[in-house]
Design an enzyme around this catalytic site. Structure first.
Site, PDB file in Angstrom:
ATOM      1  CG  HIS A   1     -51.870 139.628  -0.500  1.00 42.47           C
ATOM      2  ND1 HIS A   1     -51.447 139.470  -1.835  1.00 42.47           N
ATOM      3  CD2 HIS A   1     -52.334 138.616  -0.225  1.00 42.47           C
ATOM      4  CE1 HIS A   1     -51.882 138.011  -2.011  1.00 42.47           C
ATOM      5  NE2 HIS A   1     -52.529 137.679  -0.718  1.00 42.47           N
TER       6      HIS A   1
ATOM      7  CE  LYS B   1     -51.620 127.826  -1.502  1.00 38.18           C
ATOM      8  NZ  LYS B   1     -52.309 129.009  -1.587  1.00 38.18           N
TER       9      LYS B   1
ATOM     10  NE  ARG C   1     -59.759 135.910   1.503  1.00 34.94           N
ATOM     11  CZ  ARG C   1     -59.372 134.890   1.017  1.00 34.94           C
ATOM     12  NH1 ARG C   1     -58.628 135.085  -0.449  1.00 34.94           N
ATOM     13  NH2 ARG C   1     -59.356 133.269   1.334  1.00 34.94           N
TER      14      ARG C   1
ATOM     15  CB  SER D   1     -53.544 134.809  -5.272  1.00 33.16           C
ATOM     16  OG  SER D   1     -52.517 136.094  -4.473  1.00 33.16           O
TER      17      SER D   1
HETATM   18  O1  PNS Z   1     -51.117 131.895   1.442  1.00 31.00           O
HETATM   19  P1  PNS Z   1     -51.943 130.857   2.002  1.00 31.00           P
HETATM   20  O2  PNS Z   1     -51.272 130.559   0.607  1.00 31.00           O
HETATM   21  O3  PNS Z   1     -52.943 131.495   2.596  1.00 31.00           O
HETATM   22  O4  PNS Z   1     -50.064 130.735   2.921  1.00 31.00           O
HETATM   23  C1  PNS Z   1     -50.357 129.793   4.117  1.00 31.00           C
HETATM   24  C2  PNS Z   1     -48.596 129.799   4.572  1.00 31.00           C
HETATM   25  C3  PNS Z   1     -47.716 129.781   4.642  1.00 31.00           C
HETATM   26  C4  PNS Z   1     -49.375 130.192   6.138  1.00 31.00           C
HETATM   27  C5  PNS Z   1     -48.976 128.597   5.742  1.00 31.00           C
HETATM   28  O5  PNS Z   1     -48.968 127.482   4.317  1.00 31.00           O
HETATM   29  C6  PNS Z   1     -47.772 127.586   6.641  1.00 31.00           C
HETATM   30  O6  PNS Z   1     -47.813 129.212   7.412  1.00 31.00           O
HETATM   31  N1  PNS Z   1     -46.639 127.675   5.454  1.00 31.00           N
HETATM   32  C7  PNS Z   1     -45.451 126.987   6.186  1.00 31.00           C
HETATM   33  C8  PNS Z   1     -45.598 125.305   6.695  1.00 31.00           C
HETATM   34  C9  PNS Z   1     -46.104 125.755   8.500  1.00 31.00           C
HETATM   35  O7  PNS Z   1     -45.520 125.682   9.340  1.00 31.00           O
HETATM   36  N2  PNS Z   1     -47.216 124.401   8.023  1.00 31.00           N
HETATM   37  C10 PNS Z   1     -47.841 123.692   9.176  1.00 31.00           C
HETATM   38  C11 PNS Z   1     -49.380 125.179   9.773  1.00 31.00           C
HETATM   39  S1  PNS Z   1     -50.403 125.082  11.296  1.00 31.00           S
END
Ligand code: PNS
Length: 173
Positions: free
Chosen positions: A19, A43, A93, A131
């Protein structure tokens, strides 16, 4: 001249060297980069609270002038509009990341066409780092050197020890 504000969203539970690599790359490309920690209800129980994750990220990025750390709840695109951001930064990645990232980027674009998703690759030594894998290695007592900053490693180990004691009443060996 355009003023590009990008949001780098994620769970950051905990922040890894991958990150941080991406944050440094993004800070060079964008005028302002907001690292936005999501309250991710899907999660399960996180290792660290949003406040703890925010504190770690602030400590790790304090020397980068155009980076801010924040938390958000709800739709990412709504948060982007609220922050006047024009871009979302995500790290890719391996090919295996691509499918989910493509789905998210296209769905976000459908909901809010003004926001562009920009993908960047972390340095290759972080291409297998996440993570989730950091949490798993730590729970099993493996080494975290090179995967997370030292301060984060200490906090991960403390938290895992606390959780183990409260679950079993016993100290880790
Ligand atoms: O680190 P991560 O868990 O891969 O992050 C995922 C994240 C937080 C970027 C994604 O879950 C997100 O954007 N959540 C906010 C809710 C949202 O907008 N959902 C629709 C996505 S199309």
């Amino acid at each position: 001249m355009k003023n590009i504000v990008a949001i780098y969203p994620g769970s950051f539970d905990p922040v890894t060297n991958g990150h941080l690599d991406l944050i440094h790359r993004g800070a060079k490309l964008f005028d302002k980069l907001i690292v936005a920690i999501a309250r991710n209800l899907d999660k399960g129980e996180p290792l660290f609270s949003l406040t703890e994750r925010k504190e770690m990220l602030i400590a790790m990025t304090s020397e980068i002038g155009n980076v801010a750390i924040d938390t958000f709840e709800g739709l990412l695109v709504s948060y982007c509009i609220q922050q006047n951001a024009n871009a979302v930064l995500r790290g890719i990645r391996a090919i295996s990341d691509y499918e989910f990232e493509l789905q998210m980027a296209l769905m976000n674009r459908k909901m809010e066409p003004r926001i562009e998703t920009v993908f960047m690759m972390p340095a290759e030594q972080y291409s297998y780092l996440s993570s989730r894998i950091v949490r798993e290695i730590a729970k099993l007592g493996g080494p975290l050197n090179g995967l997370v900053p030292e301060m984060v490693e200490q906090k991960v180990r403390q938290r895992i020890t606390q959780r183990h004691i409260s679950a079993t009443g016993k100290h880790l060996l």
